[in-house]
Design a protein around this motif. Structure first.
Motif, mmCIF file in Angstrom:
data_model
loop_
_atom_site.group_PDB
_atom_site.id
_atom_site.type_symbol
_atom_site.label_atom_id
_atom_site.label_comp_id
_atom_site.label_asym_id
_atom_site.label_seq_id
_atom_site.Cartn_x
_atom_site.Cartn_y
_atom_site.Cartn_z
ATOM 1 N N UNK A 179 0.990 -1.274 -0.048
ATOM 2 C CA UNK A 179 -0.151 -0.163 0.134
ATOM 3 C C UNK A 179 0.816 1.322 0.051
ATOM 4 N N UNK A 180 1.786 1.117 0.681
ATOM 5 C CA UNK A 180 2.860 2.491 0.862
ATOM 6 C C UNK A 180 3.439 2.642 -0.442
ATOM 7 N N UNK A 181 3.657 1.322 -1.013
ATOM 8 C CA UNK A 181 4.513 1.579 -2.516
ATOM 9 C C UNK A 181 3.580 2.123 -3.533
ATOM 10 N N UNK A 182 2.167 1.741 -3.412
ATOM 11 C CA UNK A 182 1.321 2.130 -4.305
ATOM 12 C C UNK A 182 1.284 3.875 -4.079
ATOM 13 N N UNK A 183 1.102 4.080 -2.917
ATOM 14 C CA UNK A 183 0.770 5.626 -2.572
ATOM 15 C C UNK A 183 2.106 6.508 -2.550
#
Length: 327
Positions: A179-183
């Motif tokens: 999720x952090x990577x996506x955001x």
């Protein structure tokens, strides 16, 4: 990997995270979500998430008593709602929690479950007709209880865009980093992983069970081979090159890779090339052609094809997104 982008939210404004808790949540998954989303790692200057723990007045999480920051009604105002593991899967999850999670998704929130939190999402109807996973020990129960769910028993996590599920324990951390990577991009996700002293990326499709998740002996053939390959991603490495370097046959190498990484040598190489391309797009002004060369993709056309298929957007769009986010 997919990049979620709908009318309610875009990848650049996922700023508020709400943890949905009630009595019977598993404290490990709750704690690791707090560790990831509560504060930025040292040296990371991008705007960080606004985290809130949402639940009834007071809840029991494992052996601990927890005072939430807000009630469950706060979930529908969050950009991302995370449901930690649910301890007693033989019981129906509390109706107020199920209703609040459903309403949050209807309001436009991205909803993710960690471990057996998938049973809450399934009870809310969010997994009907979708692929999903949970801890390997409970995938059969999830499939039996919710036949409309396409349960994937062997993967670490499943990304359906606005609904995501993870397997147990360490896989829950993999999903949080995803999720952090996506955001916020790969470089920020890697900084979080360094702070937590964990591998920066394990693909969602990797098997829950591998013989040895990392080479646990210095003399293991992949303990030297993997770093060697990562340092040479600009070269057109083949399976034969890797096998020759490891001093074994291609077939024997494939067995080692499957046992250690849960995937094939070629897929592992492609994943490393894509991750390196993401970091270069985020951190440098190099052209797509130059990045294709630096990552061993050969041509911009090849890079665009693999990048778009893996990440979900073209390299140029990815760069614009994360340059906008960090500025």
């Amino acid at each position: 990997m997919s990049v979620w982008n709908d009318t309610a939210h875009t990848i650049t404004d996922m700023t508020t995270v709400a943890l949905a808790v009630t009595d019977g949540m598993l404290h490990f998954e709750l704690s690791l979500a707090c560790e990831v989303f509560a504060s930025a790692p040292a040296g990371v200057t991008v705007p960080w998430y606004d985290l809130a723990v949402c639940g009834p007045a007071a809840v029991r999480v494992g052996r601990f008593r927890l005072e939430p920051d807000a009630g469950l009604d706060r979930l529908r105002h969050a950009d991302t709602v995370i449901v930690p593991g649910w301890a007693d899967i033989d019981e129906d999850p509390p109706a107020p929690l199920v209703d609040a999670v459903r309403e949050a998704h209807e309001a436009g929130a991205r909803v993710a479950s960690l471990c057996t939190g998938a049973f809450v999402l399934a009870a809310a109807g969010l997994l009907d007709g979708r692929r999903a996973t949970t801890h390997w020990a409970h995938t059969e129960a999830l499939a039996d209880r919710h036949p409309g769910v396409e349960v994937e028993p062997d993967v670490l996590y499943v990304d359906n865009g606005s609904v995501l599920t993870s397997a147990g324990k360490a896989a829950a951390l993999d999903l949080c980093l995803h999720l952090v990577r996506l955001d916020l991009g790969s470089s920020v996700a890697n900084a979080v992983a360094r702070r937590l002293v964990v591998p920066p990326h394990r693909a969602g499709g990797q098997a829950q069970f591998v013989t040895a998740p990392v080479p646990d002996q210095d003399d293991h053939p992949l303990a030297v081979l993997l770093p060697w390959a990562i340092e040479r991603l600009d070269q057109p490495l083949t399976v034969q090159d890797l096998a020759r370097r490891a001093g074994m046959s291609s077939r024997h190498l494939g067995r080692h890779f499957r046992a250690v990484t849960g995937t094939t040598p070629l897929q592992w190489l492609l994943t490393q090339r894509i991750r390196h391309a993401q970091e270069l797009l985020e951190k440098s002004d190099d052209s797509v052609d130059s990045i294709a060369t630096a990552t061993g993709m050969g041509t911009a056309t090849t890079l665009r094809r693999h990048f778009n298929r893996t990440v979900g957007v073209p390299p140029d769009a990815y760069r614009r997104t994360f340059r906008s986010r960090t500025s």
